[in-house]
Write a protein that holds these residues in place. Structure first.
Motif, PDB file in Angstrom:
ATOM      1  N   PHE A 106      68.406  37.203  60.590  1.00 44.49           N
ATOM      2  CA  PHE A 106      69.252  38.207  61.216  1.00 44.49           C
ATOM      3  C   PHE A 106      70.335  38.591  60.211  1.00 44.49           C
ATOM      4  N   ASP A 107      70.411  39.876  59.890  1.00 42.71           N
ATOM      5  CA  ASP A 107      71.224  40.309  58.760  1.00 42.71           C
ATOM      6  C   ASP A 107      71.862  41.656  59.055  1.00 42.71           C
ATOM      7  N   THR A 108      72.971  41.921  58.378  1.00 41.38           N
ATOM      8  CA  THR A 108      73.584  43.247  58.349  1.00 41.38           C
ATOM      9  C   THR A 108      73.390  43.836  56.962  1.00 41.38           C
ATOM     10  N   ASP A 109      72.618  44.896  56.885  1.00 38.97           N
ATOM     11  CA  ASP A 109      72.379  45.563  55.611  1.00 38.97           C
ATOM     12  C   ASP A 109      73.658  46.258  55.140  1.00 38.97           C
ATOM     13  N   HIS A 110      73.961  46.117  53.848  1.00 38.22           N
ATOM     14  CA  HIS A 110      75.173  46.709  53.270  1.00 38.22           C
ATOM     15  C   HIS A 110      74.849  48.035  52.598  1.00 38.22           C
ATOM     16  N   PHE A 111      74.231  48.929  53.363  1.00 43.70           N
ATOM     17  CA  PHE A 111      73.879  50.268  52.883  1.00 43.70           C
ATOM     18  C   PHE A 111      72.917  50.221  51.700  1.00 43.70           C
ATOM     19  N   ALA A 153      72.819  37.056  67.698  1.00 40.98           N
ATOM     20  CA  ALA A 153      71.366  37.198  67.831  1.00 40.98           C
ATOM     21  C   ALA A 153      70.689  35.833  67.718  1.00 40.98           C
ATOM     22  N   LEU A 154      71.149  35.020  66.760  1.00 36.71           N
ATOM     23  CA  LEU A 154      70.626  33.658  66.634  1.00 36.71           C
ATOM     24  C   LEU A 154      70.839  32.881  67.929  1.00 36.71           C
ATOM     25  N   LEU A 155      72.035  32.998  68.507  1.00 35.83           N
ATOM     26  CA  LEU A 155      72.326  32.272  69.741  1.00 35.83           C
ATOM     27  C   LEU A 155      71.402  32.726  70.868  1.00 35.83           C
ATOM     28  N   GLY A 156      71.043  34.025  70.881  1.00 34.87           N
ATOM     29  CA  GLY A 156      70.092  34.497  71.872  1.00 34.87           C
ATOM     30  C   GLY A 156      68.750  33.809  71.737  1.00 34.87           C
ATOM     31  N   ALA A 157      68.359  33.515  70.502  1.00 34.11           N
ATOM     32  CA  ALA A 157      67.073  32.864  70.264  1.00 34.11           C
ATOM     33  C   ALA A 157      67.094  31.385  70.631  1.00 34.11           C
ATOM     34  N   ILE A 158      68.264  30.756  70.570  1.00 33.09           N
ATOM     35  CA  ILE A 158      68.304  29.299  70.797  1.00 33.09           C
ATOM     36  C   ILE A 158      68.958  28.916  72.117  1.00 33.09           C
TER      37      ILE A 158
END
Length: 277
Positions: free
Chosen positions: A50-55, A247-252
């Protein structure tokens, strides 16, 4: 069927590889090393990031809330020119897992953006280099917009993580899957909180303590209620990267971490969750 065996949260500062090479026993070396020990202990076959792309792949003319990369391989960190960043020309991607998550998203009401040609920036190469040396484990990038307001709602991001977990559980092959959340919990780069003469400003240490405390105690609903757009904005202009952790917490779910360490002056956290404990 595939199984989730571990989840791991780390930041992705671009100075990390050089700093760790120069001081392997320094703070960053020890913190990333502690998380890597947890990764190696559960030894996943595939990593979902799970990542935030930096443009790098996404920009304002095409900026999805959620996107997934489906390809055989990628490269990075692209045009990032931070001193000491390692460049990777062949980062393996678990194409079959990515396509499965994409289809599962559609089936569960998440109209994910799909990219079959993409590069990744330091926000993915740094965690992979620290936790997945030599890129021996293929990965799947799952991008969450945590950088360009308006940010998605924390509960919607949490639900996306739940969807990814359902996709993992339904994958037909017997893979061991690990999840990585990449990003800061608080920080301001070139924004309104930046100090004179410096690129950034001090992190919101109270927010970091609160967020990590909720994760430590399994108080996820309390974190979701607190992580409003306004609160994240007050914590700094890159604080939306905490959505990757959500998002990670949603998975676990409300599983408690086996490792959780703050790095308050950096606005960061380091954490691991394992299913064998």
């Amino acid at each position: 069927m595939a199984e989730l065996v571990g989840a791991f949260g780390v930041p992705h500062m671009p100075n990390t590889p050089l700093s760790v090479r120069q001081s392997p026993n320094g703070e960053l070396g020890q913190l990333f090393g502690a998380v890597r020990q947890q990764v190696d202990a559960v030894d996943p076959d595939v990593l979902v990031v799970f990542d935030t792309d930096h443009f790098a792949t996404w920009y304002y003319q095409k900026l999805p809330v959620f996107a997934i990369g489906v390809a055989e391989s990628t490269s990075g960190p692209g045009t990032d020119d931070w001193p000491g960043l390692t460049r990777f020309e062949d980062i393996p991607v678990a194409e079959d897992v990515g396509r499965h998550i994409y289809l599962c998203g559609l089936d569960h009401g998440f109209d994910l953006t799909l990219s079959q040609e993409f590069t990744v920036d330091h926000s993915i190469t740094v965690p992979l280099e620290m936790l997945n040396p030599a890129m021996q484990r293929p990965m799947v990038p799952f991008w969450v917009n945590g950088i360009a307001p308006p940010l998605p709602l924390a509960r919607r991001v949490y639900a996306a993580g739940q969807m990814v977990r359902r996709a993992i559980d339904a994958f037909p092959a017997g893979l061991r899957v690990g999840i990585i959340a990449s990003g800061a919990l608080s920080g301001d780069i070139g924004g309104p909180h930046a100090l004179p003469g410096g690129p950034g400003g001090p992190p919101d240490e109270d927010w970091v303590r609160f967020a990590l405390g909720c994760m430590r105690d399994g108080s996820i609903d309390e974190l979701l209620e607190a992580a409003t757009r306004e609160r994240l904005q007050r914590a700094g202009n890159v604080s939306g990267e905490i959505l990757n952790w959500i998002a990670l917490l949603g998975a676990i779910g409300d599983r408690r971490p086996c490792l959780i360490e703050p790095q308050l002056r950096g606005g960061n956290g380091y954490a691991a969750w394992r299913w064998d404990r």
